[in-house]
Structures are given as structure tokens and as C-alpha cells.
Design a protein around this motif. Structure first.
Motif, mmCIF file in Angstrom:
data_model
loop_
_atom_site.group_PDB
_atom_site.id
_atom_site.type_symbol
_atom_site.label_atom_id
_atom_site.label_comp_id
_atom_site.label_asym_id
_atom_site.label_seq_id
_atom_site.Cartn_x
_atom_site.Cartn_y
_atom_site.Cartn_z
ATOM 1 N N UNK A 29 0.843 -1.200 0.000
ATOM 2 C CA UNK A 29 0.000 0.000 0.000
ATOM 3 C C UNK A 29 0.874 1.245 0.000
ATOM 4 N N UNK A 30 1.924 1.233 0.824
ATOM 5 C CA UNK A 30 2.842 2.368 0.859
ATOM 6 C C UNK A 30 3.509 2.609 -0.476
ATOM 7 N N UNK A 31 3.889 1.533 -1.155
ATOM 8 C CA UNK A 31 4.517 1.686 -2.478
ATOM 9 C C UNK A 31 3.531 2.308 -3.478
ATOM 10 N N UNK A 32 2.255 1.931 -3.376
ATOM 11 C CA UNK A 32 1.240 2.509 -4.265
ATOM 12 C C UNK A 32 1.062 3.995 -3.991
ATOM 13 N N UNK A 33 1.073 4.356 -2.692
ATOM 14 C CA UNK A 33 0.968 5.772 -2.335
ATOM 15 C C UNK A 33 2.170 6.541 -2.873
ATOM 16 N N UNK A 34 3.365 5.939 -2.768
ATOM 17 C CA UNK A 34 4.577 6.577 -3.270
ATOM 18 C C UNK A 34 4.482 6.804 -4.778
ATOM 19 N N UNK A 35 3.987 5.814 -5.507
ATOM 20 C CA UNK A 35 3.831 5.953 -6.956
ATOM 21 C C UNK A 35 2.870 7.088 -7.298
ATOM 22 N N UNK A 36 1.778 7.185 -6.529
ATOM 23 C CA UNK A 36 0.801 8.241 -6.786
ATOM 24 C C UNK A 36 1.394 9.623 -6.505
ATOM 25 N N UNK A 37 2.162 9.730 -5.409
ATOM 26 C CA UNK A 37 2.805 11.003 -5.092
ATOM 27 C C UNK A 37 3.809 11.410 -6.162
ATOM 28 N N UNK A 38 4.548 10.442 -6.665
ATOM 29 C CA UNK A 38 5.522 10.740 -7.719
ATOM 30 C C UNK A 38 4.829 11.228 -8.992
ATOM 31 N N UNK A 39 3.632 10.729 -9.255
ATOM 32 C CA UNK A 39 2.922 11.138 -10.469
ATOM 33 C C UNK A 39 2.332 12.541 -10.351
ATOM 34 N N UNK A 40 1.833 12.905 -9.160
ATOM 35 C CA UNK A 40 1.043 14.137 -9.070
ATOM 36 C C UNK A 40 1.704 15.266 -8.289
ATOM 37 N N UNK A 41 2.712 14.974 -7.451
ATOM 38 C CA UNK A 41 3.199 16.035 -6.565
ATOM 39 C C UNK A 41 4.711 16.121 -6.460
ATOM 40 N N UNK A 42 5.395 14.993 -6.398
ATOM 41 C CA UNK A 42 6.829 14.996 -6.112
ATOM 42 C C UNK A 42 7.656 14.941 -7.391
ATOM 43 N N UNK A 43 8.922 15.332 -7.265
ATOM 44 C CA UNK A 43 9.859 15.329 -8.399
ATOM 45 C C UNK A 43 11.177 14.711 -7.935
ATOM 46 N N UNK A 44 12.014 14.239 -8.867
ATOM 47 C CA UNK A 44 13.303 13.638 -8.466
ATOM 48 C C UNK A 44 14.156 14.629 -7.679
ATOM 49 N N UNK A 45 14.855 14.104 -6.684
ATOM 50 C CA UNK A 45 15.710 14.944 -5.837
ATOM 51 C C UNK A 45 16.921 15.435 -6.618
#
Length: 345
Positions: free
Chosen positions: A142-158
Motif C-alpha cells: 500500500x505504501x509503495x502505491x501511495x509513493x507511486x501516486x505522489x511521484x505522479x502528481x506532486x513529487x519530483x526527483x531529488x
């Protein structure tokens, strides 16, 4: 048809235009008439000779005679039957409506109380129970799915230098060595927060912890991040992420059951109300994670005040950017948190 009831109806008789009264009885007769006995005289009353009032609440039922005298009784059911026998059905209907309204009002009050109790205590308990029974492997997925969703809509590579990330990982590994999280569950990842997330750290279900470049810049040193990292580890140890998810799912289910149509305005208002309740759960979790951070920092020989200092810096930054900061809206006030972190003088 129920058998005819000839038992007398007990009450009292008021003389016309006077407050004096005396005990009296009305004895129904099969033809709809009645005998009025006040102890000294007995009077035959033709069907329809009594004009019955409609009771309101617990007020007595009153029947007015042709000469202005009034017979009063609290034997509501038998008075209704006599009134029906004489053809006065409207009064009976009004009485039944009054009683039905009281029953419905009581039912509504009970339903509202059950709804409030369910939201306040039952939904959180069910969410926590479901989280306790959920295998860690499922929670991690579930956490990995949340991480994938955040990467798609909000976060960017460091864009942090490798040396900076390595220095932060050294601090994180030291804290992790003193933590009680399941072995191998704690993982630190770096992302740019961008406009939506900004300077922040997130603990996802399963143990993955996200630190944004903006927060690293605000902290100014890897050691200054220790308090925040310990705080996020506290979220993981207490399984706040999956517990929060269980509560939000429970609240959403309640809203859908109450409104039915998820496309209606009622549903939209319900979702907003559920969101406010969800924030109150989040505030309790934040204070619990703060307390965990203080303990873990002391275990590793660090000063918990670094967390309080970073919180104050974050508040100042967010207040300069937005007088109503989104991140702080889901957390207790900074003043409340720093008071709990810092020991009294």
C-alpha cells in the motif's frame, strides 16, 4: 373487530363558567352514546354530544358538553375510542400524529447520537483494528502505491548532492538502529516537494519515509534533520499511516451510506465534514509522533530541541508564503508542539 369496552372512563367534571370540579365518570354505550355520572346525577349523552379536544403532549383530553360543562380525563386511549364511536375522527388522527411525531423525534435523536458516536469512536476503533490485523507485507505494498501516486502528481526527483544524501542517511541509520520498527521496514527516500508539498517529510504505510530537498535546505545540516526523522520513524512504529488510511476509508463509507449519491452536493459537503474529522485524528497522531521523537533523540544522545527549532523555522517560512499554510492545517499548532517537546524550565 375488538369487543366493546363498557368500563367507565374516570376523570373530573368542570361546571360551566366555573373553576370548581368534582370526580366523574363517562360510561360508553354500544350505540355510541354515553352516561355521565358526577356522583349526584347521571346524564345520558347522545352520540356526538361531546366535542373532544386533541391532546398535545401530556395534556389531558377534554370533552365539552352542550351546556358548557367540561369533562376532563387522562385515559387517552379509551377517550379516543369513545370519540371514534361518536364520529369524531379528526381529533383522533391529530392525537395519533402528535404521538407519532414524538416517536419519530426520539428516533431521530437516537440516530444522530449513534452517527456521532460512530464517527468519533467506532470508525477510529475499526480503522485501528483493521490496521493491527493487516500483514506488514500488505501494508508495504500500500505504501509503495501511495509513493507511486505522489511521484505522479506532486513529487519530483531529488537534486541533492550525493554527499548530502549520504550524510543524512548516516543520521537516519543511527536513529533506525535504536527504533522498534520491524526489521528492514524503515527506508529513506529523497524527493523535491515542489509547489504542492514544499519543505516537508512524509511517513508512508509500510515504513518508507520521504524527505524533500526543500526541508533539507531549511534544516541547513543533516543533524538538524534528526528530530524530524525521529518524528517520522514514530509515525511508522505506531503505524499511523495505515491507521489513518483505515479511518479515512471508514469515514468515506459512512458519508456514502448517509448520502447515497456520490455526485450530489450533499456528498460534497459530507466529504468536507469527513475531512475535518480526519484532521482531528491526524493532530493526535502528530503529538504521539512528537513524543516518540523526543524519546528516540535522547536514546541517540541528541537534543530534542532541534525538532522544536526546525518546526519554528518551518512555521515562519510557511507564514511568509501563505497566511493559512496547508501543511500546518493538518497538524497541531507549532506552539503546542514545541511546548510538548521542550522540557519545562
Amino acid at each position: 373487530m375488538p369487543p366493546f369496552d363498557s368500563a367507565p372512563i374516570h376523570g373530573r367534571l368542570f361546571i360551566a363558567n366555573a373553576s370548581a370540579h368534582r370526580p366523574a365518570t363517562l360510561k360508553p354505550l354500544p350505540d355510541g352514546s354515553a352516561l355521565l355520572d358526577d356522583g349526584s346525577t347521571e346524564q345520558a349523552l347522545a352520540p356526538g354530544a361531546l366535542r373532544w379536544s386533541s391532546p398535545i403532549g401530556t395534556t389531558a383530553r377534554r370533552a365539552t358538553l352542550a351546556d358548557g360543562a367540561v369533562f376532563e380525563t387522562r385515559d387517552y386511549d379509551r377517550a379516543d375510542r369513545l370519540a371514534r364511536g361518536s364520529g369524531q375522527r379528526s381529533a383522533t388522527r391529530l392525537h395519533q400524529l402528535e404521538r407519532s411525531r414524538a416517536r419519530w423525534l426520539a428516533l431521530v435523536v437516537v440516530a444522530v447520537l449513534a452517527f456521532v458516536i460512530g464517527l468519533r469512536w467506532t470508525v477510529p476503533w475499526l480503522g485501528d483494528t483493521a490496521a493491527a490485523l493487516l500483514p506488514h507485507s500488505v501494508e508495504a505494498r500500500i505504501g509503495d502505491s501511495v509513493m507511486d501516486a505522489l511521484d505522479r502528481v506532486a513529487l519530483h526527483p531529488s537534486e541533492l548532492p550525493a554527499s548530502t544524501r549520504q550524510a543524512i542517511l548516516v543520521v537516519f541509520d543511527d536513529l533506525k538502529a535504536h527504533a522498534n520498527a520491524p526489521s528492514g521496514s524503515l527506508r529513506l527516500v529523497f524527493r523535491q516537494g515542489g509547489a504542492l508539498v514544499g519543505a516537508n517529510a512524509l511517513a508512508l504505510p509500510g515504513g518508507k519515509i520521504v524527505v524533500t530537498d526543500e526541508l533539507v535546505t531549511l534544516a541547513q545540516s543533516p543533524e538538524a534533520l534528526a528530530g524530524v526523522l525521529a518524528h517520522e520513524i514514530g509515525h511508522v512504529e505506531h503505524r499511523h499511516g495505515i491507521r489513518q488510511l483505515g479511518r479515512v476509508v471508514g469515514l468515506s463509507a459512512v458519508v456514502m451510506l448517509m448520502t447515497g449519491d456520490i455526485s450530489s452536493m450533499t456528498h460534497d459537503i459530507g466529504v468536507m465534514g469527513a475531512g475535518l474529522l480526519e484532521l482531528s485524528f491526524s493532530r493526535r497522531f502528530e503529538l504521539e509522533a512528537d513524543a516518540h521523537s523526543v524519546v528516540l533523540m535522547r536514546k541517540t544522545g541528541r537534543d530534542p530541541d532541534s525538532l522544536a527549532q526546525l518546526l519554528e523555522r518551518m512555521e515562519k517560512l510557511l507564514n511568509e508564503a501563505d497566511p493559512l499554510p496547508v501543511w500546518l492545517s493538518s497538524h497541531p499548532s507549532t506552539l503546542e508542539r514545541t511546548r510538548n517537546i521542550r522540557p519545562p524550565p
